[in-house]
Design an enzyme around this catalytic site. Structure first.
Site, PDB file in Angstrom:
ATOM      1  N   HIS A   1      12.041  -1.967 -12.805  1.00  0.00           N
ATOM      2  CA  HIS A   1      11.880  -1.963 -11.306  1.00  0.00           C
ATOM      3  C   HIS A   1      10.556  -2.506 -10.995  1.00  0.00           C
ATOM      4  CE1 HIS A   1      12.219   0.737  -7.556  1.00  0.00           C
ATOM      5  NE2 HIS A   1      10.918  -0.127  -7.316  1.00  0.00           N
TER       6      HIS A   1
ATOM      7  N   ARG B   1       7.220  -9.666  -4.659  1.00  0.00           N
ATOM      8  CA  ARG B   1       6.861 -10.223  -3.654  1.00  0.00           C
ATOM      9  C   ARG B   1       7.200 -11.840  -3.504  1.00  0.00           C
ATOM     10  NH1 ARG B   1       6.783  -5.155  -1.935  1.00  0.00           N
ATOM     11  NH2 ARG B   1       4.875  -4.178  -2.274  1.00  0.00           N
TER      12      ARG B   1
ATOM     13  N   ASN C   1      13.151  -6.309  -1.481  1.00  0.00           N
ATOM     14  CA  ASN C   1      13.103  -5.610  -0.182  1.00  0.00           C
ATOM     15  C   ASN C   1      11.968  -6.816   0.266  1.00  0.00           C
ATOM     16  OD1 ASN C   1      10.993  -4.912  -2.015  1.00  0.00           O
ATOM     17  ND2 ASN C   1      10.135  -3.069  -0.975  1.00  0.00           N
TER      18      ASN C   1
ATOM     19  N   LYS D   1      20.480  -2.357  -4.448  1.00  0.00           N
ATOM     20  CA  LYS D   1      19.568  -1.486  -4.188  1.00  0.00           C
ATOM     21  C   LYS D   1      20.018  -0.676  -2.903  1.00  0.00           C
ATOM     22  CE  LYS D   1      15.759   0.772  -4.504  1.00  0.00           C
ATOM     23  NZ  LYS D   1      14.193   0.579  -4.790  1.00  0.00           N
TER      24      LYS D   1
ATOM     25  N   HIS E   1      12.461   5.578  -9.742  1.00  0.00           N
ATOM     26  CA  HIS E   1      10.980   6.149  -9.685  1.00  0.00           C
ATOM     27  C   HIS E   1      11.054   7.544  -9.502  1.00  0.00           C
ATOM     28  CE1 HIS E   1      11.856   5.080  -5.612  1.00  0.00           C
ATOM     29  NE2 HIS E   1      11.496   4.002  -5.600  1.00  0.00           N
TER      30      HIS E   1
ATOM     31  N   HIS F   1       0.153  -4.849  -2.479  1.00  0.00           N
ATOM     32  CA  HIS F   1      -0.243  -4.961  -1.034  1.00  0.00           C
ATOM     33  C   HIS F   1      -1.574  -5.542  -0.766  1.00  0.00           C
ATOM     34  CE1 HIS F   1       3.388  -3.003   0.704  1.00  0.00           C
ATOM     35  NE2 HIS F   1       3.171  -2.016  -0.405  1.00  0.00           N
TER      36      HIS F   1
HETATM   37  C1  NCD Z   1       7.288  -0.268  -2.397  1.00  0.00           C
HETATM   38  C2  NCD Z   1       6.902  -1.600  -1.658  1.00  0.00           C
HETATM   39  O1  NCD Z   1       5.717  -1.645  -1.284  1.00  0.00           O
HETATM   40  O2  NCD Z   1       7.470  -2.469  -1.819  1.00  0.00           O
HETATM   41  N1  NCD Z   1       6.395   0.860  -2.275  1.00  0.00           N
HETATM   42  C3  NCD Z   1       6.200   1.783  -2.903  1.00  0.00           C
HETATM   43  O3  NCD Z   1       5.192   2.747  -2.657  1.00  0.00           O
HETATM   44  N2  NCD Z   1       6.748   2.082  -4.116  1.00  0.00           N
HETATM   45  C4  NCD Z   1       8.739   0.284  -1.979  1.00  0.00           C
HETATM   46  C5  NCD Z   1       9.194   1.118  -2.816  1.00  0.00           C
HETATM   47  O4  NCD Z   1       9.729   0.991  -3.891  1.00  0.00           O
HETATM   48  O5  NCD Z   1       9.487   2.265  -2.247  1.00  0.00           O
HETATM   49 ZN    ZN Z   2       9.744   0.071  -5.477  1.00  0.00          ZN
END
Ligand code: NCD
Ligand code: ZN
Length: 347
Positions: free
Chosen positions: A16, A20, A44, A102, A177, A255
């Site tokens: 997992h 990006r 995502n 997903k 997760h 991020h």
């Molecule tokens: C993930 C993301 O930033 O893409 N963030 C997270 O807190 N895990 C999205 C996700 O897996 O829920």
């Molecule tokens: Zn994730």
């Protein structure tokens, strides 16, 4: 008493991972490639990866960014929407590059606005996945604002997972997760094809860390960290005997620093840099280094019907300091436990 100072295991995979795109992808991919041979790549992006064609293009961008000679292999996924068709699933199955689909309940987490509003709308698509052996990778939280954020995973089991598994008992599912004792117990005991990934941060920390000495945004992720009793249940699931249903999934989710340290900070912990070393600490602390290889390198491959990797990786007992921040495209990203000390190092 002798202490283990080195462990050599089959090279692990990350089941997992958020890589990006664009310059950010180029900044982070080397970290994953230095530790893992394969990774399940989360879809995502903005816009999300909803078709096999988009997954193929994204895969090419990833491959172009992979450091030469690393052998890193991205295993692509599609983002399930209310409109994903059975035809798209058949295409995905035939592509040879898509390894899962997903489920993001709409609004559950970062970039999940296009997610599923009601699983009932996806039944034909899910039936096709079951028939073609394509796993459903679930973000297992309800989005009902009436449900307390710390209860959303446990409620998801009753409201969504149990009815789904009753209708489609052969559908392969990864409960991604997991963060609660309810999820760990359910996965350990359930019938049929189900597995779960566990992150390093959910094994190492409980929710107190988010609020220690002030609000600490780099420990905010979704699903959010839970109480200590839940952390203990996850540790037991990961490090215990004969739990081949549990495997690594870092959920490394980078991020930019200023989007985390923000009035409305993003969810996600960056662990790709040091994931294996973080997990090694957990197994070492619980005298379970002999069971690390199964969790890190064998169980996930088996669940996905793949062979374990042939090469090995060695971790040595060596103290090192986690950097305060790292380049992230034009910006920076703060790794989990920035500035802290780890005892294990990828040799
Ligand atoms: C993930 C993301 O930033 O893409 N963030 C997270 O807190 N895990 C999205 C996700 O897996 O829920
Ligand atoms: Zn994730």
């Amino acid at each position: 008493m002798s202490q283990t100072d080195q462990i050599t295991i089959t090279r692990p995979d990350d089941w997992h991972l958020h890589l990006r795109d664009g310059e950010a992808l180029k900044s982070v991919i080397g970290h994953s490639a230095a530790q893992f041979r394969r990774a399940i790549i989360m879809p995502n992006l903005r816009p999300p990866v909803t078709t096999t064609e988009q997954a193929r293009e994204y895969r090419q961008r990833i491959m172009a960014a992979v450091p030469a000679g690393s052998g890193f292999e991205p295993l692509m996924t599609l983002y399930l929407t209310d409109n994903t068709t059975p035809d798209e699933i058949i295409k995905a199955g035939e592509s040879g590059i898509v390894y899962g689909v997903k489920l993001y309940p709409a609004g559950a987490t970062t970039n999940s606005d296009a997610g599923v509003t009601d699983l009932a709308k996806c039944m034909k698509t899910l039936e096709t996945m079951q028939a073609h052996g394509i796993p459903l990778l679930m973000h297992g939280e309800v989005t009902d604002p009436e449900v307390d954020i710390f209860d959303r995973e446990a409620v998801f089991i009753d409201r969504v997972l149990l009815p789904l598994r009753k209708s489609l008992p052969e559908l392969k599912i990864v409960f991604e997760h997991i963060t609660t004792k309810e999820a760990a117990q359910y996965v350990a005991q359930a019938e049929g094809p189900i597995g779960a990934t566990i992150t390093a941060h959910h094994l190492l920390f409980n929710r107190n860390v988010i609020f220690t000495g002030g609000i600490c945004p780099h420990y905010y992720c979704l699903p959010v960290l839970k109480r200590e009793e839940n952390r203990k249940a996850l540790v037991q699931a990961a490090t215990g005997h004969n739990n081949e249903r549990f495997f690594i999934g870092t959920d490394s989710a980078p991020h930019a620093k200023d989007l985390k340290e923000n009035a409305c900070g993003c969810a996600g912990c960056y662990t790709a840099l040091h994931a294996l070393e973080l997990y090694a600490r957990v197994f070492d602390d619980h005298h379970a280094l002999d069971r690390f290889e199964a969790f890190a390198s064998l169980n996930g491959a088996k669940f996905y019907g793949l062979s374990p990797n042939s090469e090995k990786i060695t971790l040595v007992r060596q103290r090192w300091q986690i950097p305060e921040q790292l380049p992230f495209g034009e910006e920076t990203v703060v790794p989990l436990m920035a500035g802290g000390i780890l005892e294990w190092k990828n040799a």
